[in-house]
Design a protein around this motif. Structure first.
Motif, mmCIF file in Angstrom:
data_model
loop_
_atom_site.group_PDB
_atom_site.id
_atom_site.type_symbol
_atom_site.label_atom_id
_atom_site.label_comp_id
_atom_site.label_asym_id
_atom_site.label_seq_id
_atom_site.Cartn_x
_atom_site.Cartn_y
_atom_site.Cartn_z
ATOM 1 N N GLU A 65 53.919 99.893 0.260
ATOM 2 C CA GLU A 65 55.273 99.451 0.557
ATOM 3 C C GLU A 65 55.372 99.017 2.019
ATOM 4 N N ASP A 66 56.303 98.130 2.310
ATOM 5 C CA ASP A 66 56.476 97.651 3.677
ATOM 6 C C ASP A 66 56.681 98.803 4.658
ATOM 7 N N ALA A 67 57.522 99.744 4.288
ATOM 8 C CA ALA A 67 57.852 100.840 5.201
ATOM 9 C C ALA A 67 56.630 101.693 5.516
ATOM 10 N N ASP A 68 55.775 101.915 4.511
ATOM 11 C CA ASP A 68 54.557 102.705 4.743
ATOM 12 C C ASP A 68 53.617 101.980 5.711
ATOM 13 N N PHE A 69 53.446 100.686 5.484
ATOM 14 C CA PHE A 69 52.586 99.897 6.370
ATOM 15 C C PHE A 69 53.140 99.885 7.788
ATOM 16 N N ASP A 70 54.436 99.652 7.900
ATOM 17 C CA ASP A 70 55.055 99.493 9.216
ATOM 18 C C ASP A 70 54.967 100.756 10.061
ATOM 19 N N VAL A 71 55.190 101.929 9.474
ATOM 20 C CA VAL A 71 55.193 103.154 10.274
ATOM 21 C C VAL A 71 53.795 103.475 10.781
ATOM 22 N N VAL A 72 52.773 103.164 10.003
ATOM 23 C CA VAL A 72 51.402 103.411 10.441
ATOM 24 C C VAL A 72 51.029 102.465 11.585
ATOM 25 N N VAL A 73 51.334 101.195 11.425
ATOM 26 C CA VAL A 73 51.029 100.216 12.474
ATOM 27 C C VAL A 73 51.857 100.498 13.730
ATOM 28 N N GLU A 74 53.113 100.881 13.557
ATOM 29 C CA GLU A 74 53.974 101.193 14.706
ATOM 30 C C GLU A 74 53.389 102.317 15.549
ATOM 31 N N THR A 75 52.926 103.360 14.904
ATOM 32 C CA THR A 75 52.423 104.514 15.646
ATOM 33 C C THR A 75 51.030 104.254 16.199
ATOM 34 N N HIS A 76 50.120 103.826 15.355
ATOM 35 C CA HIS A 76 48.730 103.661 15.778
ATOM 36 C C HIS A 76 48.541 102.450 16.707
ATOM 37 N N LEU A 77 48.897 101.283 16.221
ATOM 38 C CA LEU A 77 48.558 100.059 16.960
ATOM 39 C C LEU A 77 49.573 99.756 18.054
#
Length: 303
Positions: A102-114
Motif C-alpha cells: 500500500e502507498d502508506a506502507d511504502f511511504d512511511v518506510v522511505v520517509e524514515t529510512h531514506l
C-alpha cells in the motif's frame, strides 16, 4: 580505540543495533545523543551509558523531517558543544510484496529510512562545516539493499538509496575532510526474528547464549559484533576511509563493490533489437549478475 572529546548522535538507538552502536561509542569515550521515537527506551539506553561512566542524553524526535534532524543536532551542540559523528540507524518495517504494498506502507518506510538519512546527514554536515570539517557520517544500510529481499519493497529501495548517497556525499565532502561510509550489518535482532527459522537464533542472542560457530563464520552474530566497525569509522584512524559500503556480521567483515560495467560491446551505427539478440547469448549472457542473497550457515535460504 579512543573517541575522547568526540560527540556522536545515533538515531534509533533505543534497542537492537542502534543501542549497541551508542553503547560502544560511549565506551570508547564519545558523548552520545541517544535518539529514539520511544522516549522511554531512549532514556533507558542513555541512563545505562551514564551508569557505566559514560556521557549520554536522550532525544525523542521522530526521524524523517528537517525539523527533527535539526533538533537532534541542536541537542548535541547544546549539551556537548559540538557534533563529530552522525550514525543514521533509525528505521521501520512494513513488509509487503509488490502486489500487496500500500502507498502508506511504502511511504512511511522511505520517509524514515531514506529521507531521515538525508535530513540527518544534511544537518550534521552543516554542523561539520561550521566546525571546520573532519566529521563522520556513518549511514546504516542492509544486505536487503545489496541483494534481493523478498517482500521488502520499501526497505530495499531505501537501503539501496542510502548506499548510493554514500558515494555522492563522500565526493562532495572530501575536501572538508569529512568521511561518509555505509555499514551493512547482519545481526540477530528483533527485526529478523519473524524470518522463518531465525526466531531460535534470535532467542539465543537475547539470552546471551553462544551463537553456533558455523553461523558466526557465515557472517551472522549479535549487534555487539557490528558495533566495533562503527567505532572504527568514527575514529581518527578511519580518516582515509570514505565512500565505502562495509559489511559486518559475526566473524566476518567485507567490502562491498561499487556498481561497475562487467561486459561491454560496441557496434558502429548503434544497435537494432535483432543485433542485440544475435550477440546476447555469447557476449552478455555469461555475465548476467546474481540477484539472490548468499546464504548464511544455519539460517534459512534467502535471508
Amino acid at each position: 580505540m579512543q573517541l575522547n572529546g568526540k560527540v556522536a548522535v545515533v538515531t534509533g538507538a533505543g534497542r537492537g543495533l542502534g543501542q549497541a552502536y551508542a553503547r560502544a561509542l560511549a565506551a570508547a569515550g564519545a558523548a552520545v545523543v541517544v535518539n529514539d521515537l520511544d522516549g522511554e527506551l531512549a532514556e533507558q539506553t542513555a541512563e545505562g551509558i551514564r551508569a557505566a561512566g559514560g556521557r549520554a542524553v536522550a532525544e525523542h524526535s521522530a526521524i524523517g523531517s528537517t525539523e527533527a534532524a535539526d533538533a537532534i543536532v541542536a541537542t548535541a551542540v547544546g549539551e556537548f558543544g559540538r557534533l563529530d559523528v552522525m550514525v543514521t540507524n533509525a528505521g521501520v518495517l512494513r513488509d509487503r510484496s509488490l502486489l500487496k504494498m500500500e502507498d502508506a506502507d511504502f511511504d512511511v518506510v522511505v520517509e524514515t529510512h531514506l529521507r531521515g538519512t538525508f535530513t540527518c546527514a544534511r544537518a550534521a554536515a552543516r554542523q561539520f562545516k561550521e566546525q571546520g570539517g573532519n566529521g563522520r557520517l556513518i549511514l546504516i544500510g542492509s544486505p536487503a539493499g545489496q541483494r534481493a529481499s523478498f517482500g521488502q519493497t520499501g526497505y530495499t529501495a531505501s537501503k539501496a538509496g542510502i548506499v548510493g548517497l554514500v558515494r555522492t556525499w563522500a565526493a562532495e565532502l572530501e575536501r572538508s575532510g569529512s568521511t561518509v561510509n555505509a555499514v551493512i550489518p547482519v545481526a540477530l535482532t528483533r527485526m529478523v526474528a519473524t524470518i522463518p527459522g531465525m526466531a531460535e537464533l534470535v532467542e539465543k542472542a537475547d539470552k546471551g547464549e553462544p551463537i553456533p560457530a558455523d553461523v558466526r563464520a557465515g557472517g551472522l552474530g549479535t549487534a555487539d559484533d557490528v558495533a566495533p566497525l562503527v567505532v572504527f569509522l568514527a575514529s581518527d584512524d578511519a580518516a582515509g576511509v570514505t565512500g565505502q559500503a562495509i559489511g559486518v556480521g559475526g566473524d566476518r567483515i567485507a567490502i562491498w563493490s561499487h556498481p561497475t560495467e562487467v561486459a561491454v560491446e560496441s557496434r558502429a551505427g548503434g544497435w537494432s533489437a535483432d543485433a542485440i539478440a544475435e550477440v546476447f547469448p555469447t557476449a552478455f549472457q555469461p555475465h548476467l549478475q546474481p540477484f539472490k542473497p548468499d546464504t548464511v550457515p544455519g539460517a534459512p535460504e534467502g535471508k
